[in-house]
Design a protein around this motif. Structure first.
Motif, PDB file in Angstrom:
ATOM      1  N   GLY A 116       0.793  -1.221   0.000  1.00 61.99           N
ATOM      2  CA  GLY A 116       0.000   0.000   0.000  1.00 61.99           C
ATOM      3  C   GLY A 116       0.824   1.268   0.000  1.00 61.99           C
ATOM      4  O   GLY A 116       0.276   2.371  -0.099  1.00 61.99           O
ATOM      5  N   GLU A 117       2.171   1.159   0.118  1.00 60.11           N
ATOM      6  CA  GLU A 117       3.018   2.348   0.118  1.00 60.11           C
ATOM      7  C   GLU A 117       3.004   3.007  -1.259  1.00 60.11           C
ATOM      8  O   GLU A 117       2.818   2.343  -2.279  1.00 60.11           O
ATOM      9  CB  GLU A 117       4.452   1.994   0.510  1.00 60.11           C
ATOM     10  CG  GLU A 117       5.156   1.069  -0.474  1.00 60.11           C
ATOM     11  CD  GLU A 117       6.574   0.746  -0.054  1.00 60.11           C
ATOM     12  OE1 GLU A 117       7.282   1.673   0.377  1.00 60.11           O
ATOM     13  OE2 GLU A 117       6.978  -0.418  -0.182  1.00 60.11           O
ATOM     14  N   PRO A 118       3.214   4.325  -1.328  1.00 62.95           N
ATOM     15  CA  PRO A 118       3.154   5.016  -2.623  1.00 62.95           C
ATOM     16  C   PRO A 118       4.356   4.677  -3.502  1.00 62.95           C
ATOM     17  O   PRO A 118       5.506   4.704  -3.049  1.00 62.95           O
ATOM     18  CB  PRO A 118       3.154   6.493  -2.234  1.00 62.95           C
ATOM     19  CG  PRO A 118       3.810   6.541  -0.888  1.00 62.95           C
ATOM     20  CD  PRO A 118       3.432   5.257  -0.208  1.00 62.95           C
ATOM     21  N   LEU A 119       4.088   4.340  -4.761  1.00 66.01           N
ATOM     22  CA  LEU A 119       5.127   4.048  -5.752  1.00 66.01           C
ATOM     23  C   LEU A 119       4.963   4.988  -6.935  1.00 66.01           C
ATOM     24  O   LEU A 119       3.859   5.449  -7.231  1.00 66.01           O
ATOM     25  CB  LEU A 119       5.023   2.604  -6.253  1.00 66.01           C
ATOM     26  CG  LEU A 119       5.038   1.472  -5.239  1.00 66.01           C
ATOM     27  CD1 LEU A 119       4.968   0.130  -5.967  1.00 66.01           C
ATOM     28  CD2 LEU A 119       6.274   1.543  -4.373  1.00 66.01           C
ATOM     29  N   VAL A 120       6.064   5.243  -7.621  1.00 69.17           N
ATOM     30  CA  VAL A 120       6.008   5.971  -8.890  1.00 69.17           C
ATOM     31  C   VAL A 120       6.420   4.980  -9.973  1.00 69.17           C
ATOM     32  O   VAL A 120       7.602   4.720 -10.184  1.00 69.17           O
ATOM     33  CB  VAL A 120       6.929   7.201  -8.876  1.00 69.17           C
ATOM     34  CG1 VAL A 120       6.919   7.882 -10.243  1.00 69.17           C
ATOM     35  CG2 VAL A 120       6.475   8.180  -7.803  1.00 69.17           C
TER      36      VAL A 120
END
Length: 527
Positions: free
Chosen positions: A276-280
């Motif tokens: 669920g962590e933000p990725l680019v």
């Protein structure tokens, strides 16, 4: 204390075949081909493609009716060339003698497609270290073509630049289009014939709303956007404008060279399916590479935090400024507290991009990837196990120094000079990150190795040196100009000796490499 190694002769006798689409602008193929051309590696294509100059019918990629992909050892397929390569050409037949590579520069989320999965390698831009990919995917990047290098070749002094931040995004990149693929979602995959997704968190919109208002307290904003439909008047620039799908604007490159910095955000933020962590997962932008080449301070998100992965990684606050979107103010405060850091990043960033992502380094990395994965290649059905490893001239480290001894001088004076150099690097606080290259163009490797081994032995007997994490010393014999063109940008300096091989220095075109005397180097090591 050191490992002395001879330089392997750089050879690559196999041919490369490109499948390209009519009218396609495939920057990845272009960078590879320009590197192959400089390395004198023959390559062919299914069509004549990429006109070299407006006044003559000459092309970088050339079609030869007598050469097909079956005559080559490597077959490279672009997005536009996929329809030409398969299925009619039977590219993946079981008796094939070549390796297949797909150049994946798709924008947006990862596309899972059975055709792409059949390639031995899928070189993917927008790669993310925390995302899931098919097993044949390898990280890749847009990089720098000769066209970009030409437009950014004149670099003004940093103090002469306007204290502006170029932020001229044309679109927010809110839409992603997909056809004939599988898209990964939290619970698995969905099959897509044709779809357009509206994204929630495009990076450019976030930067415009949250970053630009803060940074303009330090840097003025230049948001001028070139008109997409107005072509340049000059014939050369008009040709490039046509061939790049209207991405070539000389006025834009001029503004980059005149500006201190550039906002290079591209793509969008998505949550990791696992954590669920933000990725680019879509990030690579033209501005990122053009800005670095122009010597701008390049702003993007923090690559490490958001999982962005390149084959060779930049260092935040050294080669670019990577922003933590959860604490943008910290970036602005650091620049305000240390304004001189901008000039350092400008210089270091451009050097890093040129050293790692110009056409020659890109082509070498491409070939090295095939060599480094030779076991995987050999196990693939129909592919022979005799693929050549393609190596750089020497094994380099973070700090690479070179000397050009005059080997014909008396043995005693030669030994003293070599001993001084070896002692200096062996006692340097950063010795574990150093490689010393020793020119042996007018002596046999055996004799040079004997002399250096004698010096090392004497130092070990006479002085209490810690050799557990010592420097590496590599012998380099006669290199071709192509090899020197690859090696020179990666050299940090030449240690000047009292007796040097002037002829070797001239042949290597090493006069312009940063040079310093041994006593200055030793003073530096004692600080």
């Amino acid at each position: 204390m050191f490992t002395a190694q001879s330089t392997p002769e750089f050879t690559f006798e196999e041919q490369v075949f490109f499948y390209l689409g009519e009218g396609e602008f495939c920057h990845l193929a272009l960078c590879l081909a320009e590197g192959f051309l400089q390395l004198e590696i023959p390559f062919y294509a299914n069509i004549n493609h990429w006109q070299i100059a407006p006044d003559r019918e000459e092309y970088l990629f050339c079609y030869h009716p007598s050469v097909t992909h079956n005559d080559c050892s490597i077959v490279v397929v672009s997005k536009g060339g996929l329809s030409a390569a398969a299925p009619g050409q039977n590219l993946f037949h079981p008796e094939r003698k070549y390796i297949t590579i797909y150049l994946d520069d798709w924008d947006g989320l990862t596309v899972w497609n059975q055709v792409y999965n059949r390639f031995d390698f899928r070189l993917k831009t927008h790669y993310n270290s925390k995302a899931q990919y098919p097993s044949n995917c390898k990280p890749w990047a847009f990089g720098l073509s000769n066209r970009i290098l030409r437009e950014t070749s004149r670099i003004p002094k940093f103090q002469e630049r306007r204290r502006h931040l170029t932020a001229n995004f044309r679109v927010d990149q809110q839409l992603c289009k997909f056809t004939n693929c599988l898209l990964q979602i939290g619970s698995g995959f969905i099959e897509v014939d044709s779809a357009t997704l509206i994204t929630d968190r495009p990076l450019r919109r976030i930067a415009r709303a949250q970053f630009l208002p803060l940074i303009q307290e330090i840097l003025l904003l230049d948001d001028l956007v070139d008109d997409f439909d107005i072509p340049p008047a000059d014939s050369y620039h008009y040709l490039q404008w046509q061939q790049t799908g209207q991405r070539h604007y000389p006025t834009y490159y001029k503004r980059l060279q005149e500006s201190v910095a550039c906002a290079c955000f591209g793509g969008l933020i998505t949550p990791s399916y696992a954590t669920g962590e933000p990725l680019v997962e879509w990030w690579d932008s033209w501005r990122f590479w053009e800005s670095l080449a122009a010597g701008c301070v390049t702003f993007h998100v923090d690559f490490d935090k958001y999982g962005i992965q390149l084959p060779s990684m930049p260092e935040n606050w050294r080669h670019y400024i990577g922003i933590d979107l959860d604490n943008i103010q910290a970036t602005v405060d650091r620049i305000a507290d240390d304004p001189e850091i901008l000039e350092k990043i400008s210089i270091e960033g451009r050097g890093w991009a040129m050293d790692n992502y110009g056409p020659v380094p890109t082509a070498l990395r491409f070939l090295e990837n095939l060599g480094c994965n030779s076991s995987e290649i050999q196990n693939h059905p129909g592919i022979p196990g005799n693929q050549r490893n393609v190596l750089l001239p020497v094994q380099l480290r973070d700090i690479n120094l070179i000397i050009f001894p005059q080997w014909s001088q008396p043995e005693e004076s030669l030994g003293l000079e070599l001993q001084g150099v070896v002692r200096a690097i062996a006692t340097h606080p950063e010795r574990g990150t150093m490689t010393l290259l020793v020119d042996t163009s007018n002596i046999s490797d055996e004799d040079a190795n004997l002399a250096l081994s004698s010096v090392a032995m004497n130092l070990l007997m006479e002085e209490d040196l810690d050799v557990t994490d010592g420097p590496e010393i590599s012998l380099i014999g006669r290199l071709s100009q192509i090899q020197w063109s690859v090696l020179r940008p990666r050299l940090h300096g030449r240690i000047v000796l009292e007796n040097e091989n002037k002829e070797a220095i001239a042949q290597a075109k090493a006069e312009n490499i940063s040079s310093f005397k041994l006593d200055h180097f030793m003073q530096d090591s004692n600080r």
